[in-house]
Design a protein around this motif. Structure first.
Motif, PDB file in Angstrom:
ATOM      1  N   THR A  42      16.353  66.399  48.404  1.00 34.76           N
ATOM      2  CA  THR A  42      16.264  67.700  48.776  1.00 34.76           C
ATOM      3  C   THR A  42      15.475  68.730  48.202  1.00 34.76           C
ATOM      4  O   THR A  42      15.858  68.813  46.637  1.00 34.76           O
ATOM      5  N   VAL A  43      14.846  69.665  48.587  1.00 35.59           N
ATOM      6  CA  VAL A  43      13.968  70.439  47.419  1.00 35.59           C
ATOM      7  C   VAL A  43      14.575  71.826  48.051  1.00 35.59           C
ATOM      8  O   VAL A  43      14.521  72.033  49.080  1.00 35.59           O
ATOM      9  N   GLU A  44      14.807  72.407  46.940  1.00 35.33           N
ATOM     10  CA  GLU A  44      15.790  73.751  46.954  1.00 35.33           C
ATOM     11  C   GLU A  44      14.673  74.941  46.479  1.00 35.33           C
ATOM     12  O   GLU A  44      15.397  75.340  45.394  1.00 35.33           O
ATOM     13  N   ASP A  45      13.826  75.271  47.098  1.00 35.97           N
ATOM     14  CA  ASP A  45      13.062  76.568  46.967  1.00 35.97           C
ATOM     15  C   ASP A  45      12.936  77.528  48.010  1.00 35.97           C
ATOM     16  O   ASP A  45      12.500  77.532  48.834  1.00 35.97           O
ATOM     17  N   GLY A  46      14.171  78.416  47.881  1.00 38.19           N
ATOM     18  CA  GLY A  46      14.625  79.137  49.331  1.00 38.19           C
ATOM     19  C   GLY A  46      15.464  78.429  50.000  1.00 38.19           C
ATOM     20  O   GLY A  46      16.255  77.619  49.939  1.00 38.19           O
ATOM     21  N   GLU A  47      14.739  78.024  51.166  1.00 38.18           N
ATOM     22  CA  GLU A  47      15.346  77.217  52.366  1.00 38.18           C
ATOM     23  C   GLU A  47      15.240  75.849  51.746  1.00 38.18           C
ATOM     24  O   GLU A  47      14.279  75.241  51.836  1.00 38.18           O
ATOM     25  N   PRO A  48      16.636  74.982  51.835  1.00 34.95           N
ATOM     26  CA  PRO A  48      16.640  73.799  51.511  1.00 34.95           C
ATOM     27  C   PRO A  48      15.864  72.827  52.426  1.00 34.95           C
ATOM     28  O   PRO A  48      15.641  73.100  53.745  1.00 34.95           O
ATOM     29  N   GLU A  49      14.922  71.915  51.939  1.00 32.69           N
ATOM     30  CA  GLU A  49      14.051  71.034  52.909  1.00 32.69           C
ATOM     31  C   GLU A  49      14.347  69.639  52.286  1.00 32.69           C
ATOM     32  O   GLU A  49      14.253  69.261  51.154  1.00 32.69           O
ATOM     33  N   LEU A  50      14.391  68.775  53.352  1.00 36.23           N
ATOM     34  CA  LEU A  50      14.549  67.309  52.880  1.00 36.23           C
ATOM     35  C   LEU A  50      13.332  66.547  53.005  1.00 36.23           C
ATOM     36  O   LEU A  50      12.770  66.475  54.085  1.00 36.23           O
ATOM     37  N   LEU A  51      12.813  65.909  51.840  1.00 38.51           N
ATOM     38  CA  LEU A  51      11.952  64.869  52.075  1.00 38.51           C
ATOM     39  C   LEU A  51      12.384  63.456  51.982  1.00 38.51           C
ATOM     40  O   LEU A  51      13.424  63.233  51.227  1.00 38.51           O
ATOM     41  N   GLU A  52      11.562  62.671  52.739  1.00 39.47           N
ATOM     42  CA  GLU A  52      11.599  61.354  52.615  1.00 39.47           C
ATOM     43  C   GLU A  52      10.601  60.545  52.070  1.00 39.47           C
ATOM     44  O   GLU A  52       9.572  60.670  52.288  1.00 39.47           O
ATOM     45  N   LEU A  53      10.973  59.810  50.691  1.00 38.36           N
ATOM     46  CA  LEU A  53       9.925  59.494  49.855  1.00 38.36           C
ATOM     47  C   LEU A  53       9.954  57.779  49.834  1.00 38.36           C
ATOM     48  O   LEU A  53      11.111  57.274  49.909  1.00 38.36           O
ATOM     49  N   PRO A  54       8.961  56.882  49.924  1.00 39.74           N
ATOM     50  CA  PRO A  54       9.010  55.712  49.837  1.00 39.74           C
ATOM     51  C   PRO A  54       9.685  54.951  48.386  1.00 39.74           C
ATOM     52  O   PRO A  54       9.209  55.883  47.624  1.00 39.74           O
ATOM     53  N   ARG A  55      10.352  54.284  48.626  1.00 35.98           N
ATOM     54  CA  ARG A  55      10.820  53.604  47.108  1.00 35.98           C
ATOM     55  C   ARG A  55       9.798  53.443  46.057  1.00 35.98           C
ATOM     56  O   ARG A  55      10.076  53.825  45.038  1.00 35.98           O
ATOM     57  N   GLU A  56       8.795  52.865  46.592  1.00 36.94           N
ATOM     58  CA  GLU A  56       7.668  52.449  45.548  1.00 36.94           C
ATOM     59  C   GLU A  56       7.212  53.590  44.894  1.00 36.94           C
ATOM     60  O   GLU A  56       7.020  53.721  43.660  1.00 36.94           O
ATOM     61  N   ALA A  57       7.221  54.833  45.701  1.00 39.23           N
ATOM     62  CA  ALA A  57       6.801  56.052  45.226  1.00 39.23           C
ATOM     63  C   ALA A  57       7.611  56.776  44.008  1.00 39.23           C
ATOM     64  O   ALA A  57       7.322  56.975  42.884  1.00 39.23           O
ATOM     65  N   VAL A  58       9.254  56.436  44.300  1.00 38.85           N
ATOM     66  CA  VAL A  58      10.074  56.885  43.427  1.00 38.85           C
ATOM     67  C   VAL A  58      10.135  56.062  42.268  1.00 38.85           C
ATOM     68  O   VAL A  58      10.304  56.375  40.873  1.00 38.85           O
ATOM     69  N   ASP A  59       9.605  54.654  42.136  1.00 40.35           N
ATOM     70  CA  ASP A  59       9.704  53.664  41.260  1.00 40.35           C
ATOM     71  C   ASP A  59       8.353  54.175  40.503  1.00 40.35           C
ATOM     72  O   ASP A  59       8.788  54.471  39.017  1.00 40.35           O
ATOM     73  N   LEU A  60       7.374  54.622  41.189  1.00 36.08           N
ATOM     74  CA  LEU A  60       6.341  54.897  39.996  1.00 36.08           C
ATOM     75  C   LEU A  60       6.491  56.304  39.399  1.00 36.08           C
ATOM     76  O   LEU A  60       5.995  56.353  38.086  1.00 36.08           O
ATOM     77  N   LEU A  61       7.374  57.056  40.076  1.00 29.29           N
ATOM     78  CA  LEU A  61       7.538  58.627  39.538  1.00 29.29           C
ATOM     79  C   LEU A  61       8.295  58.249  38.186  1.00 29.29           C
ATOM     80  O   LEU A  61       8.388  58.721  37.210  1.00 29.29           O
ATOM     81  N   ALA A  62       9.503  57.240  38.288  1.00 24.62           N
ATOM     82  CA  ALA A  62      10.161  57.066  37.072  1.00 24.62           C
ATOM     83  C   ALA A  62       9.425  56.533  35.961  1.00 24.62           C
ATOM     84  O   ALA A  62       9.381  56.848  34.702  1.00 24.62           O
ATOM     85  N   THR A  63       8.499  55.688  36.087  1.00 23.99           N
ATOM     86  CA  THR A  63       7.466  55.315  35.129  1.00 23.99           C
ATOM     87  C   THR A  63       6.570  56.277  34.589  1.00 23.99           C
ATOM     88  O   THR A  63       6.144  56.268  33.356  1.00 23.99           O
ATOM     89  N   ILE A  64       6.141  57.094  35.474  1.00 27.51           N
ATOM     90  CA  ILE A  64       5.477  58.566  35.075  1.00 27.51           C
ATOM     91  C   ILE A  64       6.051  59.236  33.990  1.00 27.51           C
ATOM     92  O   ILE A  64       5.731  59.802  33.154  1.00 27.51           O
ATOM     93  N   LEU A  65       7.504  59.511  34.598  1.00 26.08           N
ATOM     94  CA  LEU A  65       8.375  60.330  33.826  1.00 26.08           C
ATOM     95  C   LEU A  65       8.667  59.624  32.557  1.00 26.08           C
ATOM     96  O   LEU A  65       8.855  60.429  31.420  1.00 26.08           O
ATOM     97  N   ALA A  66       8.946  58.572  32.335  1.00 26.83           N
ATOM     98  CA  ALA A  66       9.260  57.817  31.225  1.00 26.83           C
ATOM     99  C   ALA A  66       8.177  57.827  30.142  1.00 26.83           C
ATOM    100  O   ALA A  66       8.185  58.208  28.969  1.00 26.83           O
ATOM    101  N   HIS A  67       6.734  57.803  30.509  1.00 25.56           N
ATOM    102  CA  HIS A  67       5.663  58.027  29.664  1.00 25.56           C
ATOM    103  C   HIS A  67       5.550  59.442  29.291  1.00 25.56           C
ATOM    104  O   HIS A  67       5.387  59.913  28.176  1.00 25.56           O
ATOM    105  N   MET A  68       5.832  60.467  30.156  1.00 28.36           N
ATOM    106  CA  MET A  68       5.709  61.949  29.739  1.00 28.36           C
ATOM    107  C   MET A  68       6.908  62.077  29.109  1.00 28.36           C
ATOM    108  O   MET A  68       6.691  62.884  28.005  1.00 28.36           O
ATOM    109  N   ALA A  69       8.033  61.716  29.092  1.00 28.23           N
ATOM    110  CA  ALA A  69       9.083  62.063  28.263  1.00 28.23           C
ATOM    111  C   ALA A  69       9.011  61.330  26.870  1.00 28.23           C
ATOM    112  O   ALA A  69       9.499  61.957  25.919  1.00 28.23           O
ATOM    113  N   ALA A  70       8.052  60.372  26.679  1.00 29.55           N
ATOM    114  CA  ALA A  70       7.830  60.064  25.322  1.00 29.55           C
ATOM    115  C   ALA A  70       6.394  60.606  24.778  1.00 29.55           C
ATOM    116  O   ALA A  70       5.904  60.393  23.756  1.00 29.55           O
TER     117      ALA A  70
END
Length: 152
Positions: A42-70
């Motif tokens: 759920t994106v809450e920027d004004g009117e809440p909006e529901l997005l549906e993301l492929p699981r693989e995209a979220v797994d990739l996002l976690a990898t990207i965030l781990a590198h960025m956090a480091a």
């Protein structure tokens, strides 16, 4: 997306901290939901909006965030992207002449467009994986030799 589209991101210290906080939430969610179902966000920027993301995209996002956090910069390269020799050399962290030597030796697949060489990201990734495998085998062999000689 264009075949040579490469996206990069560098973060400030504040953004690096935010990436770490986001990573903990994403990992927590993925840990609780191990199925491969799409992830609803759920994106809450004004009117809440529901997005549906492929699981693989979220797994990739976690990898990207781990590198960025480091504090490491991240590049996302589609597997079918065609890279110039300089882009490929930069991704391997080698000089362009060294990369051209690898191409001429048949270590990495490429094609020629006019007088220019183009390397697909998938070919470059395959080379990197094979190179990592060879390095691990060499390190294991050195460890075995050291143990045999009583040095370790």
């Amino acid at each position: 997306m264009h075949r040579s589209d490469i996206r990069s991101a560098e973060l400030s210290a504040e953004q690096t901290e935010a990436a770490g906080a986001a990573l903990s939430h994403v990992r927590s969610y993925l840990g609780r939901h191990r199925d491969l179902a799409p992830v609803r966000v759920t994106v809450e920027d004004g009117e809440p909006e529901l997005l549906e993301l492929p699981r693989e995209a979220v797994d990739l996002l976690a990898t990207i965030l781990a590198h960025m956090a480091a504090g490491r910069g991240v590049s996302v390269v589609p597997t079918n992207a065609e890279l110039t020799t300089q882009q490929a050399a930069d991704l391997l962290n080698v000089s362009r002449p060294f990369l051209i030597g690898l191409l001429k030796a048949g270590e990495i697949e490429y094609r020629t467009v006019g007088t220019h060489r183009r390397i697909t990201a998938s070919s470059l990734i395959a080379y990197m994986r094979e190179d990592d495998r060879r390095r691990r085998e060499a390190a294991d062999e050195l460890t075995r030799l050291g143990q045999d000689m009583g040095l370790i």
